[in-house]
Scaffold this motif. Sequence first.
Motif, PDB file in Angstrom:
ATOM      1  N   GLY A   1      56.422 -26.149   6.984  1.00  0.00           N
ATOM      2  CA  GLY A   1      55.069 -25.950   7.038  1.00  0.00           C
ATOM      3  C   GLY A   1      54.279 -27.143   6.786  1.00  0.00           C
ATOM      4  O   GLY A   1      54.906 -28.079   6.726  1.00  0.00           O
TER       5      GLY A   1
ATOM      6  N   ARG B   1      48.484 -24.023   1.937  1.00  0.00           N
ATOM      7  CA  ARG B   1      48.950 -25.066   3.025  1.00  0.00           C
ATOM      8  C   ARG B   1      47.626 -25.422   3.762  1.00  0.00           C
ATOM      9  O   ARG B   1      47.174 -24.447   4.389  1.00  0.00           O
TER      10      ARG B   1
ATOM     11  N   GLU C   1      49.563 -14.589   4.999  1.00  0.00           N
ATOM     12  CA  GLU C   1      49.905 -15.881   4.401  1.00  0.00           C
ATOM     13  C   GLU C   1      51.452 -15.822   4.506  1.00  0.00           C
ATOM     14  O   GLU C   1      51.986 -16.845   5.170  1.00  0.00           O
ATOM     15  N   CYS C   2      52.217 -14.790   4.189  1.00  0.00           N
ATOM     16  CA  CYS C   2      53.767 -14.924   4.468  1.00  0.00           C
ATOM     17  C   CYS C   2      54.146 -15.009   5.734  1.00  0.00           C
ATOM     18  O   CYS C   2      55.179 -15.636   6.122  1.00  0.00           O
TER      19      CYS C   2
ATOM     20  N   GLU D   1      53.415 -18.342   7.301  1.00  0.00           N
ATOM     21  CA  GLU D   1      54.265 -19.260   7.072  1.00  0.00           C
ATOM     22  C   GLU D   1      55.791 -19.116   7.597  1.00  0.00           C
ATOM     23  O   GLU D   1      56.426 -20.031   7.782  1.00  0.00           O
TER      24      GLU D   1
ATOM     25  N   SER E   1      55.832 -20.395  11.153  1.00  0.00           N
ATOM     26  CA  SER E   1      55.969 -21.895  10.969  1.00  0.00           C
ATOM     27  C   SER E   1      57.168 -22.687  10.588  1.00  0.00           C
ATOM     28  O   SER E   1      57.769 -23.329  11.122  1.00  0.00           O
TER      29      SER E   1
END
Length: 186
Positions: A7, A16, A67-68, A71, A74
């Motif tokens: 990430g 991030r 978000e989870c 991420e 990524s």
Amino acid sequence: MADHHHGQPPDGDGRRAGLVGGAGGGGDLEIKEQDRLLPIANVGRIMKQILPPNAKISKEAKETMQECVSEFISFVTGEASDKCHKEKRKTVNGDDVCWAFGALGFDDYVDPMRRYLHKYRVLEGDRAAAAASSRGGGGPGGPGGGPTDHHPASTSSAAGPRAAAGHFMFGAAMDRPDNNTSSRPF
């Protein structure tokens, strides 16, 4: 996996923030949050599919999931990209993603992903053959083309690979008694 993170480096508030450009290039640009995260409406729609029709999802829950999953994508893509870089290839393909799942310890996802990838490729092949025949071209199964190779499990329908009962990728594994509601749209 190595000691690096796929990430982007954390910024001041713990979120991030991705950077574009090479190291030391002096022209690094920060990636906007809307380009880094999946659209929240799409995330909410996916979450809603598994819940009973009257269930609600808080904004906080959607943002946390957003978000989870962003991420996670990524993380897996970074591992697949590393593999491609080592093999001097520029394009990450579905097989690379499946490999990355295994390399990162997500072994339970490898077989379902490979099955889905196979169904996707068969469906795309059927679409390409249909497009070629509608143009009068000689694609597989079309005029002047070779025989059409239809796998027994690859019958195309308007719904595509998602037409099977249960979860579109994990099938019966998602239909456990403790995970079953009679009000699901699928």
